[in-house]
Design an enzyme around this catalytic site. Structure first.
Site, PDB file in Angstrom:
ATOM      1  N   ASP A 183       0.698  -1.190   0.053  1.00  0.00           N
ATOM      2  CA  ASP A 183       0.102   0.494   0.163  1.00  0.00           C
ATOM      3  C   ASP A 183       0.983   1.327  -0.246  1.00  0.00           C
ATOM      4  O   ASP A 183       1.942   1.475   0.454  1.00  0.00           O
ATOM      5  CB  ASP A 183      -1.017   0.033   1.148  1.00  0.00           C
ATOM      6  CG  ASP A 183      -2.627   1.298   0.581  1.00  0.00           C
ATOM      7  OD1 ASP A 183      -2.500   1.764   0.056  1.00  0.00           O
ATOM      8  OD2 ASP A 183      -2.945   0.414   1.777  1.00  0.00           O
TER       9      ASP A 183
HETATM   10  C1  BGC Z   1      -5.058   3.213  -0.118  1.00  0.00           C
HETATM   11  C2  BGC Z   1      -4.689   2.407  -0.511  1.00  0.00           C
HETATM   12  C3  BGC Z   1      -5.100   3.354  -2.076  1.00  0.00           C
HETATM   13  C4  BGC Z   1      -3.806   3.481  -2.535  1.00  0.00           C
HETATM   14  C5  BGC Z   1      -3.707   4.377  -3.329  1.00  0.00           C
HETATM   15  C6  BGC Z   1      -3.602   3.996   0.163  1.00  0.00           C
HETATM   16  O1  BGC Z   1      -3.402   5.409   1.206  1.00  0.00           O
HETATM   17  O2  BGC Z   1      -4.660   2.409   1.281  1.00  0.00           O
HETATM   18  O3  BGC Z   1      -6.548   1.395  -1.424  1.00  0.00           O
HETATM   19  O4  BGC Z   1      -5.090   2.061  -3.616  1.00  0.00           O
HETATM   20  O5  BGC Z   1      -3.840   4.537  -1.255  1.00  0.00           O
HETATM   21  O6  BGC Z   1      -4.210   5.985  -3.814  1.00  0.00           O
END
Ligand code: BGC
Length: 744
Positions: free
Chosen positions: A228
């Site tokens: 993530d």
């Molecule tokens: C979120 C993810 C997301 C990623 C990119 C993160 O903060 O938890 O779900 O895909 O950001 O935007």
């Protein structure tokens, strides 16, 4: 770029490889120009493509269709619908040059407070897995990658970057990992996203238990694991555990750390190559799909979004069949009042990384006016504003009350303000804003036809007025064309068919995670174990506001009969036929659910576990047969020492309209050799009379002498001892049996 991965690997320098371990920028992988290795583009996309060009999110994303959010999609219980959304998302990805969609999000809704509940499908792992498998298979069939997220236990926003979720082995496997497991095996996502949080003491991005032992070794996952965004803490540990790509990029310090680790021998070259190979494989797969920079099919997908939304809206209450407001019914009426800030300022998706910049946006008031204007006078009163200004809200309420007095129908649009339901923080309670509750209560005192439409992404407490209003529609967060779908439902052009995929407790305190959510001292203990959602409410025989699987229709369905075998051989799938009749006046769709319970499991099991579902459309008076097939393996539970086990036993099949509205119950005997492990000293005695196989088994395996010996040891006749089935007993040698029974 060459398409032979081994050759590319040989040509890449170690430094180049190290640079590829983190992205090239916020949304792309690293480019290696020397070898023409292109960057691929990964963007958010669970319910719409969020093509953010600007890494700091200050510019809006490029426009794309905002389809209904995951909470709504799940409420359709409809795999063909998921397929349509997934196809459209893949098509828009191609138009926007996107290679991998960062979704679907499939974490469990452990608490209704979870800030991202709207982004997730359900509190039930079986339903979640079925929906996600269809989603991923469809998107990937069209040549676009997916990123199954968030692996794992990303079930809260409080301290989401660091919280340590402490989960026992059985709930971890049976509830939190099981959807991931099935999806990996049946849909093989191109990427999996490792979560921010820790699980049992290790960051999910660095946990060799989660990444190496379970994901790679047990489940055989061979594709890329991505972090993530900013979830990596120790790059070398993460790589050793099996995390391939750190996002976003670029992180030169970490590139250097990888180089140092290779030099010192801490990281072996094979490990590096294995990981780069996975990335090259992803790039090649992405390259083989042509991405054209063409216009989106805006109108077509807006219509599709409406069509889909109309299958995702749940009718919660319809007293005296007040709804639908059909043309015929409206003949004698003159007026309708639409109330609520949300009727104009529509809430159609949640806030955070899943937020789509919609191509179009319909609002409720306009949609109702367009629909009913020719027949009725459709007025509007704001009624409340989502702010803390008491006086302003009091004035708005009074105005709405005086206008509502002489109206035939009052439709209130209520729900949660944007900021309450968002990625980054959890809700504090499950109540609607005070000004809305008061307004609704007072409206019911002066008008007897109050209809409430809710806009929210997770369970809410409606006790303050649920008994007083005539009808309630849970619209969820239905995407950019949701208002049109709702107008169709209110007018009866669409008969609602969706059902809840999350239990609505009477009050927050009833929720099983209440004592442990969101944790403290950096730890959240999953003390409720496997008993989340309806598994818990059923076990406690607790009243709920709306149960899991609940939803009404304008018509009624009778469950006439079910054809179920009474015996299932080991490994055999369970085939069920259910005969349903539409006994009401409207054409409609019924979602049929199949739950199981095991009669005498060695470890405690919930009173109901969803294991099958289907949807059938019927005309008034029409009868139809729905055929369902349950995978044999779905009968299993997770035993911490033995893994997934199906035990020979009686199972109850409960076929119904919701988890609390079981229409037909059948009993079935299931064969399994698992019982070899299960026939332990702890095995219960069951009255032989209840076990048709016990007697036969004994005769088949034991001599008269042995029977006498067992009877002597147990001081009871052998027919009072339980054998699960003749086959299973024959698999055991007699000494084992004697040993078991001697020690009972
Ligand atoms: C979120 C993810 C997301 C990623 C990119 C993160 O903060 O938890 O779900 O895909 O950001 O935007």
């Amino acid at each position: 770029m060459k398409n032979n991965i081994t050759e590319i690997l040989e040509e890449l320098t170690l430094k180049e490889k190290a640079s590829m371990f983190s992205g090239g920028d916020f949304w792309q992988t690293e480019t290696i120009e020397r070898l023409s290795i292109p960057a691929i583009f990964l963007v958010d996309g669970p319910h719409g493509v969020r093509n953010v060009v600007d890494r700091h999110h200050t510019d809006p994303a490029k426009k794309a269709t905002c389809f209904p959010t995951a909470v709504n999609l799940a409420a359709s219980w409809d795999l063909s619908l998921i397929e349509k959304v997934a196809e459209a998302l893949a098509e828009e990805s191609k138009c926007l040059g996107v290679d991998v969609l960062l979704g679907p999000g499939i974490n469990m809704k452990r608490s209704p407070l979870g800030g991202r509940n709207f982004e997730y499908f359900s509190e039930d792992p079986f339903l979640t897995a079925e929906l996600a498998i269809k989603f991923i298979n469809t998107v990937q069939r069209k040549g676009i990658g997916t990123s199954l997220k968030h692996y794992i236990a990303n079930n809260q926003e409080y301290k989401r970057f660091s919280i340590d979720a402490q989960i026992d082995e059985r709930p971890l496997r049976e509830i939190y990992l099981s959807a991931f497991e099935k999806i990996v095996k049946k849909a093989n996502p191109w990427t999996i996203m490792a979560a921010y949080n820790q699980v049992n003491g290790d960051f999910a991005t660095e946990s060799s238990y989660l990444l190496k032992k379970i994901l790679r070794n047990e489940w055989g996952y061979k594709n890329l694991v991505v972090s993530d965004w900013r979830a990596v803490h120790n790059r070398v540990e993460a790589l050793k555990a099996g995390l391939d790509l750190e996002m976003p990029g670029s992180v030169p310090i970490n590139d250097q750390k990888i180089l140092d680790a290779v030099e010192s021998g801490e990281l072996i070259k094979e490990k590096v190559d294995q990981s780069i190979k996975r990335q090259l494989d992803l790039i090649l797969k992405s390259q083989s799909t042509k991405k054209e920079n063409i216009d989106l099919p805006i109108e077509k997908h807006h219509q599709l979004s409406k069509e889909i939304a109309s299958e995702t809206i749940v009718l919660l209450k319809n007293q005296g069949k007040l709804l639908p407001l059909t043309k015929e019914r409206l003949d004698d009426t003159k007026s309708m009042l639409v109330v609520g800030e949300l009727a104009k300022k529509i809430r159609y998706q949640g806030i955070g990384s899943s937020q789509v910049n919609p191509t179009k946006l319909d609002t409720h008031y306009k949609a109702l006016k367009d629909k009913f204007d020719k027949q009725l006078e459709v007025d509007y009163a704001e009624g409340y504003k989502s702010n803390d200004k008491l006086e302003e809200n009091e004035n708005l309420k009074q105005k709405a009350l005086s206008t509502a007095k002489n109206k035939d129908y009052v439709i209130v649009y209520a729900g949660l303000p944007d900021k309450v339901e968002a990625e980054g923080y959890d809700r504090e309670n499950i109540k609607l804003p005070k000004e809305q509750n008061e307004l609704i209560k007072e409206l019911t005192e002066i008008n007897s036809n109050v209809i409430v439409v809710l806009n929210n992404g997770s369970a809410v407490d409606l006790r303050e007025w649920i008994d007083k209003v005539s009808a309630v529609i849970e619209a969820g967060l239905p995407g950019q064309a949701g208002a049109l779908a709702l107008a169709d439902i209110i007018s009866g052009e669409v008969n609602p068919s969706a059902k809840l995929t999350e239990s609505y407790p009477l009050k927050l305190e009833d929720n099983p995670s209440y004592l442990n959510f969101p944790g403290n001292n950096g730890i959240v203990r999953y003390g409720e174990g496997i008993y989340i959602g309806y598994r818990y409410y059923d076990k406690k025989k607790m009243e709920v506001l709306f149960p899991f699987g609940y939803g009404l229709s304008y018509t009624e369905f009778a469950y006439r009969k079910a054809e179920v075998p009474n015996h299932l051989e080991e490994g055999e799938n369970l085939k069920i036929k259910v005969l349903i009749e539409n006994t009401g006046l409207f054409k409609g769709k019924e979602i049929v659910q199949v739950y199981i319970s095991q009669e005498k499991p060695r470890l405690d099991r919930p009173p109901k576990e969803l294991k099958g579902f289907g949807k059938i459309e019927l005309d008034p008076g029409e009868e139809g047969r729905l055929e369902l097939e349950l995978d044999y393996q779905e009968l299993a539970y997770y035993h911490p020492e033995e893994g997934w086990v199906v035990e020979s036993d009686y199972y109850k099949l409960m076929i119904g309209a919701s988890s609390r509205d079981i229409k037909i119950t059948e009993k079935i005997w299931v064969e399994s050799s698992t019982i070899i492990k299960g026939l332990t000293k702890k095995s219960p005695f069951i009255d032989w009379l209840n076990d048709p196989f016990g007697h036969k088994a004994v005769k088949k395996v034991l001599t008269e002498e042995q029977i006498k010996e067992i009877e002597y040891h147990n001081s009871r006749p052998i027919y009072r001892l339980h054998f699960y089935s003749p086959d299973q007993v024959s698999l055991k040698n007699i000494e084992d049996i004697l040993d078991v029974y001697q020690n009972l």
